[in-house]
Design an enzyme around this catalytic site. Structure first.
Site, PDB file in Angstrom:
ATOM      1  CB  SER A 193     -42.709 -17.718   9.354  1.00 29.99           C
ATOM      2  OG  SER A 193     -43.320 -16.855  10.031  1.00 29.99           O
ATOM      3  CD  GLU A 208     -41.262 -23.319  24.805  1.00 31.63           C
ATOM      4  OE1 GLU A 208     -40.658 -24.275  25.188  1.00 31.63           O
ATOM      5  OE2 GLU A 208     -41.053 -23.035  23.737  1.00 31.63           O
ATOM      6  CE  LYS A 261     -42.911 -21.343  16.605  1.00 28.68           C
ATOM      7  NZ  LYS A 261     -43.928 -20.360  16.208  1.00 28.68           N
TER       8      LYS A 261
HETATM    9  C1  LIG Z   1     -43.710 -18.816  16.199  1.00 29.81           C
HETATM   10  C2  LIG Z   1     -43.736 -18.283  15.114  1.00 29.81           C
HETATM   11  C3  LIG Z   1     -42.746 -17.201  14.815  1.00 29.81           C
HETATM   12  C4  LIG Z   1     -41.824 -16.717  15.676  1.00 29.81           C
HETATM   13  O1  LIG Z   1     -40.865 -17.631  15.939  1.00 29.81           O
HETATM   14  P1  LIG Z   1     -39.173 -17.787  15.361  1.00 29.81           P
HETATM   15  O2  LIG Z   1     -38.501 -18.480  16.292  1.00 29.81           O
HETATM   16  O3  LIG Z   1     -38.603 -16.451  15.515  1.00 29.81           O
HETATM   17  O4  LIG Z   1     -39.207 -18.249  14.050  1.00 29.81           O
HETATM   18  C5  LIG Z   1     -42.921 -16.630  13.358  1.00 29.81           C
HETATM   19  N1  LIG Z   1     -43.877 -16.824  12.349  1.00 29.81           N
HETATM   20  C6  LIG Z   1     -44.727 -17.828  12.868  1.00 29.81           C
HETATM   21  C7  LIG Z   1     -45.824 -17.997  12.049  1.00 29.81           C
HETATM   22  C8  LIG Z   1     -44.709 -18.448  14.174  1.00 29.81           C
HETATM   23  O5  LIG Z   1     -45.820 -19.293  14.577  1.00 29.81           O
END
Ligand SMILES: *Cc1c(COP(=O)(O)O)cnc(C)c1O
Length: 395
Positions: A377, A110, A88
């Site tokens: 992610s 948000e 993020k």
């Molecule tokens: C917020 C988040 C997601 C989902 O958001 P995307 O916009 O689909 O990437 C996925 N993995 C993690 C670790 C997150 O914090």
């Protein structure tokens, strides 16, 4: 032609379905973003913070044990190693620098799980911006640790008491704040959702993931991957990985959605796999709605995937077949969580744990030793409470 088109559409998806008062702000934002994109000093500044503050480039790690276990060649794009623990920050750094450029002293956001809220509060502290984060009342209770983090970082956390008291309502309230305070405030949307130019802009900021991964895999393997696999909530980490490979037609994209507890409405967040076309939060895309057009409640063990909408470019990828979308349920996501922890010593966030589990299914269907990049992610620290309580362990 590169998409979106001038009106912000990806072949019909996307657009700007917002109140008149916001059209001006969106146009200003688009103009400023396009200027910044071509401004060398802006790009240098963003690169600087991505490198020195967030920790880029992230490694593309050859996952030797999991690869052996599954009979694939799996590389992990380690977004979990970034400052604040997830991808993020790539986007919030970019948008905060844009807010500075537009001379807006205040940012709002948000948040559901609180990850985007924390990433926004972090950059607000870094750049001396005022910050308010909208969060559903139920989420505030569920994610108290992240609420505390945001407050420590100097942000105001605004509880949202209406509707389902979760992310969808927090987004609606944040849009309302923006309408009221548009001259002083920039709204940092956390994924490739919302009205144009957000899906394009957030995609571009997150494309650093795929751009790096593409170079790294060519260096390490001397060829492009067969598959890219990533979890899809709003769709930003997946789009960030996929987009730089768009023209590499042999590279197959797989997006993994939250299958939750079951197929019935309210039990999952499988927007692309089961949803219909409609308008939510300013854009036309796939979404989960009932026969009367009301947004359905969603469920996922991972708060980051628990959203009834998805970015319009994913709806376009689905329609054109450029990407395939699948689901992984809560129970299997927990298996993925343990599998990566035990084989590689890497505890993933529950969101990418969905994608990890999908590798198991993929390995049964594809050629042995197929080359795969998985977007890791985020890291799992934030999910210890949830996982331990599912396991019946009290911390
Ligand atoms: C917020 C988040 C997601 C989902 O958001 P995307 O916009 O689909 O990437 C996925 N993995 C993690 C670790 C997150 O914090």
């Amino acid at each position: 032609m590169s998409l979106p088109d001038k009106t912000g559409h990806f072949d019909g998806f996307g657009g700007k379905y917002v109140p008149e008062t916001l059209i001006c702000a969106l146009e200003e934002l688009e103009k400023e973003y396009c200027a910044a994109k071509h401004d060398l000093s802006f790009r240098r500044q963003l690169d600087f913070y991505l490198r020195e503050y967030a920790g880029r480039p992230t490694p593309l790690y050859f996952s030797q044990n999991l690869s052996k276990h599954l009979g694939l060649r799996i590389y992990l794009k380690r977004e979990d190693l970034l400052h604040t623990g997830a991808h993020k920050i790539n986007n919030t750094l970019g948008q905060a620098l844009l807010a500075l450029r537009m001379k807006k002293p205040r940012v709002i956001a948000e948040t559901g799980a609180g990850q985007h809220g924390v990433a926004t509060a972090t950059v607000a502290a870094l750049f001396g911006l005022k910050c308010a984060v909208y969060m559903g009342e139920d989420d505030i209770v569920r994610q108290s640790l992240n609420v505390y983090r945001m407050k420590l970082l100097g942000a105001e956390v605004v509880p949202v008491k209406c509707g389902s008291k979760t992310l969808k309502d927090a987004t609606t309230e944040a849009l309302r704040d923006w309408v009221t305070n548009v001259s002083t405030t920039h709204y940092i949307i956390g994924s490739v959702v919302g009205p144009h130019p957000y899906p394009m802009m957030v995609r571009d900021f997150q494309s650093v993931i795929g751009a790096e991964a593409r170079k790294q895999i060519l260096k390490k393997e001397g060829r492009l991957p067969d598959y890219l696999v990533a979890c899809v909530g709003g769709g930003s980490n997946s789009m960030g990985l996929f987009h730089p490979f768009y023209n590499d037609k042999k590279v197959k994209f797989i997006g993994v959605e939250a299958g939750g507890k079951g197929r019935r409405p309210g039990e999952h967040a499988a927007t692309l796999v089961t949803g219909k076309i409609g308008v939510l939060h300013g854009a036309k895309s796939n979404l989960l709605e009932d026969a009367f057009g009301q947004i359905e409640p969603t469920h996922s063990i991972s708060a980051g995937l628990d959203y009834p909408g998805v970015g319009p470019e994913h709806a376009y990828y689905k329609l054109t077949g450029r990407a395939t979308y699948v689901t992984v349920n809560d129970r299997h996501a927990l298996e993925g969580f343990k599998l990566l922890s035990e084989t590689e010593g890497i505890i993933p966030a529950l969101e990418p744990a969905h994608a990890v589990y999908h590798l198991l299914e993929l390995s049964r269907k594809v050629k042995k030793n197929s080359l795969v990049i998985l977007c890791l992610s985020g890291r799992g620290d934030k999910d210890m409470g949830i996982v331990s309580s599912v396991e019946g362990v009290r911390l």
